[in-house]
Design a protein around this motif. Structure first.
Motif, mmCIF file in Angstrom:
data_model
loop_
_atom_site.group_PDB
_atom_site.id
_atom_site.type_symbol
_atom_site.label_atom_id
_atom_site.label_comp_id
_atom_site.label_asym_id
_atom_site.label_seq_id
_atom_site.Cartn_x
_atom_site.Cartn_y
_atom_site.Cartn_z
ATOM 1 N N MET A 249 -2.190 4.578 -4.940
ATOM 2 C CA MET A 249 -0.832 4.551 -4.404
ATOM 3 C C MET A 249 0.012 5.647 -5.053
ATOM 4 O O MET A 249 0.793 6.323 -4.383
ATOM 5 C CB MET A 249 -0.173 3.192 -4.676
ATOM 6 N N PRO B 168 7.743 4.738 -2.081
ATOM 7 C CA PRO B 168 7.409 3.871 -3.223
ATOM 8 C C PRO B 168 7.531 2.391 -2.875
ATOM 9 O O PRO B 168 6.757 1.562 -3.337
ATOM 10 C CB PRO B 168 8.414 4.271 -4.301
ATOM 11 N N TYR B 169 8.508 2.096 -2.054
ATOM 12 C CA TYR B 169 8.741 0.707 -1.718
ATOM 13 C C TYR B 169 7.605 0.140 -0.866
ATOM 14 O O TYR B 169 7.107 -0.954 -1.111
ATOM 15 C CB TYR B 169 10.077 0.599 -0.971
ATOM 16 N N HIS B 170 7.174 0.933 0.122
ATOM 17 C CA HIS B 170 6.055 0.495 0.951
ATOM 18 C C HIS B 170 4.768 0.417 0.158
ATOM 19 O O HIS B 170 3.946 -0.469 0.376
ATOM 20 C CB HIS B 170 5.874 1.442 2.143
ATOM 21 N N ALA B 171 4.601 1.346 -0.748
ATOM 22 C CA ALA B 171 3.388 1.361 -1.566
ATOM 23 C C ALA B 171 3.281 0.080 -2.390
ATOM 24 O O ALA B 171 2.209 -0.534 -2.486
ATOM 25 C CB ALA B 171 3.393 2.589 -2.474
ATOM 26 N N ALA B 172 4.390 -0.339 -2.945
ATOM 27 C CA ALA B 172 4.394 -1.565 -3.753
ATOM 28 C C ALA B 172 4.041 -2.771 -2.882
ATOM 29 O O ALA B 172 3.232 -3.627 -3.261
ATOM 30 C CB ALA B 172 5.765 -1.757 -4.403
ATOM 31 N N ARG B 173 4.645 -2.796 -1.711
ATOM 32 C CA ARG B 173 4.385 -3.857 -0.732
ATOM 33 C C ARG B 173 2.891 -3.927 -0.390
ATOM 34 O O ARG B 173 2.270 -4.975 -0.398
ATOM 35 C CB ARG B 173 5.214 -3.507 0.514
ATOM 36 N N LEU C 247 0.295 -2.686 -2.042
ATOM 37 C CA LEU C 247 -0.526 -3.065 -3.192
ATOM 38 C C LEU C 247 -0.503 -4.575 -3.381
ATOM 39 O O LEU C 247 -1.531 -5.213 -3.614
ATOM 40 C CB LEU C 247 -0.018 -2.366 -4.458
ATOM 41 N N LEU C 248 0.680 -5.152 -3.261
ATOM 42 C CA LEU C 248 0.796 -6.593 -3.471
ATOM 43 C C LEU C 248 0.064 -7.363 -2.376
ATOM 44 O O LEU C 248 -0.615 -8.354 -2.659
ATOM 45 C CB LEU C 248 2.271 -7.018 -3.524
ATOM 46 N N GLU D 67 -3.632 0.908 -7.791
ATOM 47 C CA GLU D 67 -2.318 1.400 -8.197
ATOM 48 C C GLU D 67 -2.333 2.926 -8.309
ATOM 49 O O GLU D 67 -1.397 3.596 -7.872
ATOM 50 C CB GLU D 67 -1.919 0.760 -9.532
#
Lengths: 348, 348
Positions: A321, A332-337, A339-340, A318
Motif C-alpha cells: 500500500m 492514503p485513506y482508501h489504502a487504509a480502508r 488493508l483493513l 502494508e
C-alpha cells in the motif's frame, strides 16, 4: 527528514546494544532488587525498546517488578522552559535524599522525537543529584507517539518502585498533551510558575492550572520576593474560580527559591498532607484504580497494534500500500480502508 | 475527573445532535461543493464523531471529498500563548480574502480535552474574519489522543479543500507534540515569536525552530521596533546553526505587526516563493507523498483499534477486565496480556 532518520538510527543502535548481550530478565530483576542503578537503567531501556524481540522480556520484567514494587509517592512536575525546573528538582531531590529517601526522576520529553539535543536531555542538568547514590535520573525520549511515552513512563515508574524508590518525580515540559499524560499517572501534580513574566507568557493557564494540586512560584528570591508574593495572591484568587475538586483538596500556592533552598521542605509538607488526607478519604486508592484502568486500556491498544505489526502478511500488505501511495495510485485513506478489509477477511 | 465527565458529556450530546437528523452524505457533499459553511461544519463534526455509527458515513464523505478536493496551500502556524496568534491570523486571513482567496482556519487545540473553555475555543477571537463570507473558522477539540487530532485535522483539511478553500491555516499552540502533528500535515510551517520577552520564555527553541520555514516576529510596532530588529538578527543567526534543509529552503525571519497590518503581504510573498521553489525542485510533491504515507499508517492504526472496539465479545471481555482491575484482582498489565491472549486464540 534528517531528524527522523537520526531518531531511527538512535533506536537501531540502542537495539543493537541490547542484542549484543543476551538479556536475562532474572539477572535484571536481581539487580533491580539490589537497587543497582545500571540494572534499572538497562531495564528501562528494554521496556522502551520498540524491537518485537524485546517485547516478551519487557512483559516478563514488568510482571515480576509489579509483584515486588514498593509503594511510592508519584509526583508530576511541570512548568514552561525557563521556570527553573531542573534546579528545583535538584534541590527537592537533595532535600529528600537528605531525609533518607530514595528519589527517582523520570523526564517525559515531548521534543526529543524531533531534536536530539532537547532541553531535557541536557547533560549538565542536576549535576549534584545525579551523583547522589540514592537518586536515579532518567530522561526518556518520547518516541513516535505521546501515548507511547505515557505507557513507557508508567512502566518505568513500576521498575523504579521495584528498585525501592520512595519518591518518583515525573518531570514534563510543555503546554498541554504531555501534562495530561503525566497527570494520569501521578498522585500529586505540581505546577511551577514565575512571578516576573506576564501570565500570558507562562503558557495556558486554564487546563494546566485545573490539574494542579499545588502551584510553586519559583525564583522567589532577591528583588523578586515582592512580585512573587503578589503572584501568590493572584494565583490563589485564580484557583478559587475553579469548581472544588472531587477529592476535597484545595490546591495550595507556595513561594520557593531553588537557588536559596527556600520553601522546599514546606512544599514537601504540603505533599505529605495531601497524601495523608487522600489516604484518609480513600481518594488516593480511587485515583490509582482509575489510573490503572486507563493504563490497561492504553496497553490493550498498544498491544493490538504491535500484534498486527508482527504478522508478516500484514507487514507485506502494508508495504505494498505504501508503494501504491508513493506512486499516487491510491489515496492514503482508501489504502487504509483496503488493508483493513483484507485483514477482516482473514479473520473470518 | 469532573473534566473527563464533562468531555464525555459533550461528545454524547454532539452524537445525539447528529442522530436527530438522518445524515445524508450526498446532501453534505452537495453543500460542500456549493461552499455552504453549515454543511462543511456538519461534515467536520461527523468526521470528528467517535460514534461507530458515523464511521462508515465519515469514510464515504472523505472518499468523495478526496475526489473533488482542490489543491490548497496548507500552512501551519504556531507560537506560545500571548504571541498574538489570533490577531495575526485574523489579519493574514483578511489580507488573503481581500486578494479573492478562500481561507479556512483549523485550530488544533491540545488543551481542550481537559478544559472546556480553552483559549482556542474563545468565541471573541477573529471576529472580523469569522464574518467574512470567504473565511471558515473551526476550532477542533483534541479528543483523547493527539494521534486522533492529527487524523481528524488532516481529514478536515480535505473537507475544506473539497469546499474550494485555497489556503488552509492550521493553528496550534504549545511546545512540542502538537507542533509535530501539525508539521506532518502542512506544506509551510510558520513560527510566531515576540521580540520583547526573553527566549527562555518563548518555549523550546531547538525542536520547533528546526521545523520552521519562516519565523515572524510579531508585535514589531511602536517602541518595539528596535528590539524586534535585534531579535530578527539573533534568530537569523540561530537558524544558521542548523544543518541546511533537505529541500534547499533557507528559513526566513520577518518582522510583522498584526495591529498595524505590516509585514503580512511580505510574509505571503515568502510563502508563495517557497511554494514555487518547492514545486520547481519537486519537493512539494515529495513532502506531500511522505505525509500521505504517514497519514495512511496512522489511519491503519486507528482503524484496527476501532475494529476491535466494535466487536461485542471484545468489549465484554474488556469490561470484565476493568472490573477485575477495579477490585484489585489483577494488575492492569496482566489484564492487558490476558485480553490479548484471549483474542489471539479467537484469531486462530
Amino acid at each position: 527528514m534528517a531528524n527522523l532518520k537520526n531518531t531511527q538510527h538512535d533506536s537501531i543502535s540502542k537495539i543493537r546494544k541490547l542484542r549484543k548481550e543476551e538479556i536475562s530478565v532474572d539477572r535484571l530483576i536481581e539487580g533491580i532488587k539490589k537497587s543497582d542503578k545500571a540494572s534499572l537503567a538497562k531495564a528501562i531501556t528494554l521496556v522502551e525498546s520498540a524491537n518485537p524481540e524485546h517485547l516478551e522480556k519487557a512483559e516478563e520484567l514488568i510482571g515480576k517488578s509489579l509483584s515486588i514494587a514498593s509503594r511510592s509517592v508519584r509526583i508530576g512536575i511541570t512548568g514552561v522552559p525557563g521556570v527553573g525546573k531542573s534546579s528545583f528538582i535538584e534541590v527537592l531531590g537533595k532535600t529528600l535524599t537528605d531525609m533518607g529517601k530514595k528519589v527517582a526522576v523520570l523526564a517525559v520529553d515531548p521534543t526529543s522525537a524531533l531534536s536530539k539535543g532537547s532541553i531535557l536531555g541536557d547533560k549538565t542538568r542536576m549535576e549534584e543529584l545525579s551523583k547522589d547514590p540514592n537518586a536515579f535520573i532518567r530522561p526518556s525520549p518520547s518516541g513516535k507517539s505521546l501515548g507511547g511515552v505515557a505507557r513507557k513512563t508508567r512502566e518505568s515508574i513500576i521498575l523504579c518502585e521495584a528498585s525501592g524508590y520512595d519518591v518518583i518525580l515525573v518531570e514534563t515540559v510543555g503546554v498541554g498533551q504531555s501534562e495530561i499524560a503525566v497527570h494520569s499517572m501521578v498522585d500529586f501534580f505540581l505546577l511551577l510558575k514565575l512571578s516576573g513574566a506576564g501570565d500570558e507568557l507562562q503558557g495556558i493557564k486554564r487546563g494546566i492550572m485545573e490539574m494542579a494540586d499545588a502551584i510553586a512560584i519559583n525564583k522567589a528570591d532577591g528583588n523578586n520576593i515582592e512580585r512573587a508574593k503578589l503572584a501568590q495572591v493572584e494565583f490563589s484568587r485564580a484557583l478559587h474560580l475553579y469548581p472544588p475538586k472531587e477529592n476535597g483538596w484545595v490546591p495550595k500556592v507556595l513561594l520557593c527559591s531553588a537557588i536559596e533552598n527556600k520553601g522546599i521542605t514546606e512544599l514537601w509538607e504540603v505533599i505529605q498532607n495531601f497524601c495523608k488526607s487522600m489516604k484518609d478519604n480513600g481518594y488516593f486508592e480511587t485515583n490509582r484504580r482509575l489510573q490503572n484502568k486507563n493504563w490497561f486500556l492504553q496497553t490493550v491498544d498498544e498491544q493490538i497494534r504491535s500484534y498486527f505489526h508482527q504478522q508478516k502478511s500484514f507487514i507485506t500488505a502494508e508495504e505494498e500500500m505504501l508503494k501504491a501511495i508513493d506512486s499516487n495510485q491510491i489515496s492514503p485513506y482508501h489504502a487504509a480502508r483496503k488493508l483493513l478489509d483484507q485483514f477482516k477477511n482473514q479473520l473470518k
